[in-house]
Design a protein around this motif. Structure first.
Motif, PDB file in Angstrom:
ATOM      1  N   GLU A  28       0.830  -1.210   0.000  1.00  0.00           N
ATOM      2  CA  GLU A  28       0.000   0.000   0.000  1.00  0.00           C
ATOM      3  C   GLU A  28       0.863   1.258   0.000  1.00  0.00           C
ATOM      4  O   GLU A  28       0.631   2.182  -0.783  1.00  0.00           O
ATOM      5  CB  GLU A  28      -0.928   0.004   1.213  1.00  0.00           C
ATOM      6  CG  GLU A  28      -2.028  -1.030   1.145  1.00  0.00           C
ATOM      7  CD  GLU A  28      -2.786  -1.181   2.454  1.00  0.00           C
ATOM      8  OE1 GLU A  28      -2.633  -0.317   3.354  1.00  0.00           O
ATOM      9  OE2 GLU A  28      -3.531  -2.172   2.578  1.00  0.00           O
ATOM     10  N   VAL A  29       1.853   1.292   0.873  1.00  0.00           N
ATOM     11  CA  VAL A  29       2.746   2.461   0.947  1.00  0.00           C
ATOM     12  C   VAL A  29       3.524   2.594  -0.360  1.00  0.00           C
ATOM     13  O   VAL A  29       3.644   3.694  -0.909  1.00  0.00           O
ATOM     14  CB  VAL A  29       3.694   2.364   2.160  1.00  0.00           C
ATOM     15  CG1 VAL A  29       4.788   3.421   2.097  1.00  0.00           C
ATOM     16  CG2 VAL A  29       2.909   2.479   3.461  1.00  0.00           C
ATOM     17  N   SER A  30       4.031   1.492  -0.856  1.00  0.00           N
ATOM     18  CA  SER A  30       4.805   1.526  -2.101  1.00  0.00           C
ATOM     19  C   SER A  30       3.970   2.049  -3.259  1.00  0.00           C
ATOM     20  O   SER A  30       4.463   2.811  -4.094  1.00  0.00           O
ATOM     21  CB  SER A  30       5.342   0.135  -2.443  1.00  0.00           C
ATOM     22  OG  SER A  30       6.295  -0.259  -1.489  1.00  0.00           O
ATOM     23  N   ALA A  31       2.719   1.643  -3.308  1.00  0.00           N
ATOM     24  CA  ALA A  31       1.837   2.105  -4.388  1.00  0.00           C
ATOM     25  C   ALA A  31       1.613   3.618  -4.297  1.00  0.00           C
ATOM     26  O   ALA A  31       1.570   4.308  -5.319  1.00  0.00           O
ATOM     27  CB  ALA A  31       0.506   1.373  -4.338  1.00  0.00           C
ATOM     28  N   ARG A  32       1.499   4.133  -3.069  1.00  0.00           N
ATOM     29  CA  ARG A  32       1.270   5.574  -2.884  1.00  0.00           C
ATOM     30  C   ARG A  32       2.483   6.416  -3.253  1.00  0.00           C
ATOM     31  O   ARG A  32       2.332   7.535  -3.712  1.00  0.00           O
ATOM     32  CB  ARG A  32       0.892   5.877  -1.434  1.00  0.00           C
ATOM     33  CG  ARG A  32      -0.534   5.588  -1.100  1.00  0.00           C
ATOM     34  CD  ARG A  32      -0.956   6.259   0.203  1.00  0.00           C
ATOM     35  NE  ARG A  32      -0.030   6.110   1.293  1.00  0.00           N
ATOM     36  CZ  ARG A  32      -0.133   5.206   2.266  1.00  0.00           C
ATOM     37  NH1 ARG A  32      -1.125   4.355   2.276  1.00  0.00           N
ATOM     38  NH2 ARG A  32       0.750   5.165   3.240  1.00  0.00           N
ATOM     39  N   VAL A  33       3.690   5.875  -3.012  1.00  0.00           N
ATOM     40  CA  VAL A  33       4.894   6.697  -3.201  1.00  0.00           C
ATOM     41  C   VAL A  33       5.737   6.270  -4.396  1.00  0.00           C
ATOM     42  O   VAL A  33       6.820   6.821  -4.609  1.00  0.00           O
ATOM     43  CB  VAL A  33       5.770   6.716  -1.918  1.00  0.00           C
ATOM     44  CG1 VAL A  33       4.999   7.287  -0.751  1.00  0.00           C
ATOM     45  CG2 VAL A  33       6.322   5.325  -1.600  1.00  0.00           C
ATOM     46  N   HIS A  34       5.248   5.311  -5.165  1.00  0.00           N
ATOM     47  CA  HIS A  34       6.051   4.818  -6.278  1.00  0.00           C
ATOM     48  C   HIS A  34       6.363   5.951  -7.255  1.00  0.00           C
ATOM     49  O   HIS A  34       5.477   6.716  -7.644  1.00  0.00           O
ATOM     50  CB  HIS A  34       5.339   3.679  -7.010  1.00  0.00           C
ATOM     51  CG  HIS A  34       6.256   2.902  -7.882  1.00  0.00           C
ATOM     52  ND1 HIS A  34       6.621   3.320  -9.141  1.00  0.00           N
ATOM     53  CD2 HIS A  34       6.913   1.731  -7.664  1.00  0.00           C
ATOM     54  CE1 HIS A  34       7.457   2.447  -9.671  1.00  0.00           C
ATOM     55  NE2 HIS A  34       7.639   1.472  -8.787  1.00  0.00           N
ATOM     56  N   PRO A  35       7.624   6.078  -7.660  1.00  0.00           N
ATOM     57  CA  PRO A  35       8.031   7.168  -8.555  1.00  0.00           C
ATOM     58  C   PRO A  35       7.244   7.230  -9.870  1.00  0.00           C
ATOM     59  O   PRO A  35       7.065   8.317 -10.431  1.00  0.00           O
ATOM     60  CB  PRO A  35       9.507   6.877  -8.811  1.00  0.00           C
ATOM     61  CG  PRO A  35       9.950   6.120  -7.608  1.00  0.00           C
ATOM     62  CD  PRO A  35       8.767   5.292  -7.189  1.00  0.00           C
ATOM     63  N   ASP A  36       6.746   6.106 -10.362  1.00  0.00           N
ATOM     64  CA  ASP A  36       5.970   6.116 -11.613  1.00  0.00           C
ATOM     65  C   ASP A  36       4.691   6.951 -11.484  1.00  0.00           C
ATOM     66  O   ASP A  36       4.204   7.497 -12.473  1.00  0.00           O
ATOM     67  CB  ASP A  36       5.606   4.694 -12.038  1.00  0.00           C
ATOM     68  CG  ASP A  36       6.810   3.913 -12.548  1.00  0.00           C
ATOM     69  OD1 ASP A  36       7.874   4.533 -12.752  1.00  0.00           O
ATOM     70  OD2 ASP A  36       6.680   2.693 -12.733  1.00  0.00           O
TER      71      ASP A  36
END
Length: 172
Positions: A28-36
């Motif tokens: 969830e966190v990765s999806a929110r902050v992913h550079p893409d």
């Protein structure tokens, strides 16, 4: 975002964690902050997204590994593990470590696969026992200083287990 690894993922700062919940929170966190997600953002926003993504990945790497999680908890509770300079260990642990090292040397020299397997099982049992003790000290007794001593011993066990795996791979 959060100040520590646990709050970053909305988890209590405890040794015992649910690995499934940790992975879900990381995703969830990765999806929110992913550079893409910031491909069309300003350079500053892209840089911040990259930093948060790296932080989330590092936090996940630390928390999913039992030994790294124990080290992190001890250190965030004010215990300097002095991993490079403090090699003081309980005499009984030092004696056991010497016995394990001798067993590894003998099995390596003889090429005895059975002895290597037996040592592997013995080390796995010792690591499981160490993990249970650290969990008890951190979560139930809230004794990070004592847990830190056990973590340093656990680190020695991990290095010995790595050496054993190398020997086993060479003999395979």
């Amino acid at each position: 975002m959060a100040d520590d690894h646990f709050s970053l993922f909305g988890l209590p700062a405890r040794y015992a964690i649910d690995p499934v919940r940790l992975e879900q929170a990381w995703r969830e966190v990765s999806a929110r902050v992913h550079p893409d997600r910031y491909a069309t953002a300003s350079a500053a926003e892209k840089r911040v997204a990259m930093q948060w993504s790296a932080r989330a990945n590092e936090a996940y790497r630390v928390l999913r590994d039992p030994l790294q999680r124990a080290r992190y908890l001890c250190e965030t509770r004010g215990v300097d593990l002095q991993t490079e300079s403090n090699t003081a260990m309980a005499p009984a642990f030092l004696m056991q470590q010497m016995q394990w090292r001798e067993a590894l040397d003998e099995a390596r020299d003889s090429g005895d696969a059975g002895a290597l397997r037996a040592l592997h099982e013995d080390l796995q049992g010792a690591q499981a026992q160490m993990q249970a003790q650290v969990a008890e000290l951190l979560d139930a007794q809230d004794d990070p200083r004592q847990a830190g001593q056990r973590v340093r011993e656990w680190m020695f066990l991990e290095r010995l287990a790595q050496e054993l795996r190398q020997v086993q791979n060479q003999n395979a």
